[in-house]
Design an enzyme around this catalytic site. Structure first.
Site, PDB file in Angstrom:
ATOM      1  N   LYS A  34      43.508  -9.733 -20.209  1.00 28.45           N
ATOM      2  CA  LYS A  34      44.227 -10.387 -21.322  1.00 28.45           C
ATOM      3  C   LYS A  34      43.431 -11.562 -21.887  1.00 28.45           C
ATOM      4  O   LYS A  34      43.044 -12.477 -21.151  1.00 28.45           O
ATOM      5  CB  LYS A  34      45.589 -10.861 -20.818  1.00 28.45           C
ATOM      6  CG  LYS A  34      46.504 -11.459 -21.860  1.00 28.45           C
ATOM      7  CD  LYS A  34      47.861 -11.767 -21.213  1.00 28.45           C
ATOM      8  CE  LYS A  34      48.887 -12.305 -22.167  1.00 28.45           C
ATOM      9  NZ  LYS A  34      50.191 -12.514 -21.498  1.00 28.45           N
ATOM     10  N   ASN A  92      44.856 -11.648 -15.932  1.00 26.94           N
ATOM     11  CA  ASN A  92      46.032 -10.839 -16.236  1.00 26.94           C
ATOM     12  C   ASN A  92      45.473  -9.530 -16.798  1.00 26.94           C
ATOM     13  O   ASN A  92      44.962  -9.499 -17.921  1.00 26.94           O
ATOM     14  CB  ASN A  92      46.899 -11.586 -17.264  1.00 26.94           C
ATOM     15  CG  ASN A  92      48.226 -10.906 -17.496  1.00 26.94           C
ATOM     16  OD1 ASN A  92      48.386  -9.723 -17.220  1.00 26.94           O
ATOM     17  ND2 ASN A  92      49.178 -11.658 -18.031  1.00 26.94           N
ATOM     18  N   GLU A 117      53.379  -5.158 -18.587  1.00 20.61           N
ATOM     19  CA  GLU A 117      52.478  -6.224 -18.098  1.00 20.61           C
ATOM     20  C   GLU A 117      52.992  -6.695 -16.731  1.00 20.61           C
ATOM     21  O   GLU A 117      54.205  -6.753 -16.505  1.00 20.61           O
ATOM     22  CB  GLU A 117      52.546  -7.398 -19.093  1.00 20.61           C
ATOM     23  CG  GLU A 117      51.832  -8.670 -18.646  1.00 20.61           C
ATOM     24  CD  GLU A 117      52.192  -9.901 -19.508  1.00 20.61           C
ATOM     25  OE1 GLU A 117      53.365 -10.019 -19.951  1.00 20.61           O
ATOM     26  OE2 GLU A 117      51.303 -10.743 -19.721  1.00 20.61           O
ATOM     27  N   GLU A 124      50.899 -19.306 -17.709  1.00 19.13           N
ATOM     28  CA  GLU A 124      49.776 -18.349 -17.680  1.00 19.13           C
ATOM     29  C   GLU A 124      48.433 -19.052 -17.737  1.00 19.13           C
ATOM     30  O   GLU A 124      47.457 -18.586 -17.145  1.00 19.13           O
ATOM     31  CB  GLU A 124      49.897 -17.349 -18.831  1.00 19.13           C
ATOM     32  CG  GLU A 124      50.989 -16.325 -18.614  1.00 19.13           C
ATOM     33  CD  GLU A 124      50.811 -15.115 -19.503  1.00 19.13           C
ATOM     34  OE1 GLU A 124      49.753 -14.481 -19.463  1.00 19.13           O
ATOM     35  OE2 GLU A 124      51.761 -14.813 -20.244  1.00 19.13           O
ATOM     36  N   ASN A 165      56.017  -9.182 -21.189  1.00 22.09           N
ATOM     37  CA  ASN A 165      57.111  -9.950 -20.568  1.00 22.09           C
ATOM     38  C   ASN A 165      57.397 -11.077 -21.548  1.00 22.09           C
ATOM     39  O   ASN A 165      56.628 -12.044 -21.622  1.00 22.09           O
ATOM     40  CB  ASN A 165      56.672 -10.605 -19.254  1.00 22.09           C
ATOM     41  CG  ASN A 165      56.575  -9.652 -18.085  1.00 22.09           C
ATOM     42  OD1 ASN A 165      57.473  -9.557 -17.258  1.00 22.09           O
ATOM     43  ND2 ASN A 165      55.456  -8.960 -17.998  1.00 22.09           N
ATOM     44  N   CYS A 206      50.642  -8.069 -23.844  1.00 18.10           N
ATOM     45  CA  CYS A 206      51.702  -8.983 -24.281  1.00 18.10           C
ATOM     46  C   CYS A 206      51.309  -9.866 -25.453  1.00 18.10           C
ATOM     47  O   CYS A 206      51.262  -9.417 -26.573  1.00 18.10           O
ATOM     48  CB  CYS A 206      52.203  -9.810 -23.109  1.00 18.10           C
ATOM     49  SG  CYS A 206      53.783 -10.611 -23.525  1.00 18.10           S
TER      50      CYS A 206
HETATM   51  N1  CDV Z   1      53.685 -12.742 -21.308  1.00 20.18           N
HETATM   52  C1  CDV Z   1      53.480 -13.201 -22.574  1.00 20.18           C
HETATM   53  O1  CDV Z   1      52.352 -13.191 -23.054  1.00 20.18           O
HETATM   54  N2  CDV Z   1      54.550 -13.656 -23.237  1.00 20.18           N
HETATM   55  C2  CDV Z   1      54.460 -14.241 -24.551  1.00 20.18           C
HETATM   56  C3  CDV Z   1      55.522 -15.291 -24.778  1.00 20.18           C
HETATM   57  C4  CDV Z   1      55.432 -16.396 -23.824  1.00 20.18           C
HETATM   58  C5  CDV Z   1      55.366 -15.848 -26.191  1.00 20.18           C
HETATM   59  C6  CDV Z   1      54.581 -13.176 -25.641  1.00 20.18           C
HETATM   60  O2  CDV Z   1      53.787 -13.249 -26.577  1.00 20.18           O
HETATM   61  O3  CDV Z   1      55.485 -12.365 -25.610  1.00 20.18           O
END
Ligand code: CDV
Length: 314
Positions: A127, A110, A47, A146, A197, A172
């Site tokens: 996303k 995103n 990501e 975010e 991430n 993510c």
């Molecule tokens: N980049 C993300 O979406 N990170 C989230 C953290 C912040 C919980 C994740 O679900 O990994």
């Protein structure tokens, strides 16, 4: 005819705030070459793979904020990756911050794209599940903004016929939500690609944050098994601008088993020969959706945002 995709997950170590797109591109190209040398026909990058994870800061200067986004894809800086994909005959998934202009208004997402072996964009995903906050939270060592810098994705969870199968994408935090996989599972997805991430201090509750590694694999393994799909999850990890982030990129079979996992917290390629027909076997037996699902019984739940209160007792 066998339906085996040799797939790679190209984990990345930290990207410094000062690192230029050209420097990042060199790393991405090295990873792509490594994936190709190990026989991969598809490589999954993380990501927001072109920059540092900028939502950890409050950025008031609009020009500075815009500098983290791509207004076109490919563009001058990312073209070498598309050219290499075409030259090597390898497809890729990559995440990046997308800036579009609509009716004179800037919109920010995103985003991830799937690029085929000829270097053409096959699919785009934005996303849906945005974690964190729109406003900085007091007492946090690292912000997670975010909700400030992105809108929720407006493309749903489409799938694409590509690489000899049905391919899906998410990003993510999406990986923690059963709906993500199920919406693609209902479309017969064979492989879900995702980048992440994940900072270790994301909830601020020690007992939850201590389980970060476990919850990562738990989510992806459950999503794979319950939807009879391969899942390829790729981290950007290590200590990035003081924020410690989860590694353990993994390639997961429709059985829910991890068949390859990264062992470092830096740039690393892992590969697997993903037989898509394993998923078919699960879809024809225990997870034959048409025979065993009961959509009417789930209807209330899937349409609601928030929890459904329990019935009142006398
Ligand atoms: N980049 C993300 O979406 N990170 C989230 C953290 C912040 C919980 C994740 O679900 O990994």
């Amino acid at each position: 005819m066998s339906r085996i995709i040799r797939v790679a997950s190209a984990q990345m170590g930290p990207i410094a705030k000062s690192e230029s797109r050209a420097q990042v591109m060199t790393r991405l190209l090295d990873l792509m070459n490594e994936a190709k040398s190990r026989g991969a026909e598809l490589v999954v990058f993380p990501e927001l793979a072109l920059t540092t994870f900028f939502p950890r800061w409050v950025i008031d200067d609009e020009a500075e904020l815009d500098s983290y986004y791509e207004a076109a894809m490919p563009n001058n800086e990312t073209a070498p990756l598309f050219d290499a994909a075409k030259r090597l005959g390898i497809g890729f998934y990559i995440g990046y911050a997308e800036l579009i202009l609509e009716n004179g208004h800037k919109r920010r997402f995103n985003t991830s794209i799937l690029v085929d072996r000829a270097g053409n964009i096959t699919g785009k995903y934005r996303k849906v599940h945005l974690p964190g906050h729109a406003e900085p939270q007091p007492g946090r060592a690292h912000q997670h903004l975010e909700k400030r810098y992105f809108e929720p994705g407006n493309l749903g969870f489409p799938v694409w016929r590509a690489f000899g199968g049905v391919m899906g994408m998410c990003i993510c935090n999406d990986r923690r939500w059963p709906e993500t996989y199920r919406v693609m599972g209902l479309q017969g997805v064979d492989m879900v690609m995702l980048g992440y991430n994940t900072p270790y201090d994301h909830t601020g509750h020690g007992d939850i944050d201590a389980l970060t590694n476990f919850h990562n694999h738990l989510s992806m393994q459950a999503g794979a098994y319950q939807n009879a799909t391969w899942v390829v999850g790729t981290a950007k990890c290590g200590v990035e601008e003081g924020s410690k982030m989860l590694a353990q990129s993994a390639i997961i079979a429709p059985s829910g088993e991890i068949v390859a996992m990264a062992s470092t917290i830096g740039d690393e390629v892992i590969t697997a020969a993903a037989d898509l027909d394993i998923g078919k076997r699960y879809r024809e037996t225990i997870f034959d959706f048409s025979r065993h699902r009961e959509p009417e019984a789930y209807r209330l739940i899937v349409e609601r945002k928030g929890a459904i209160p329990p019935p009142e007792t006398a």
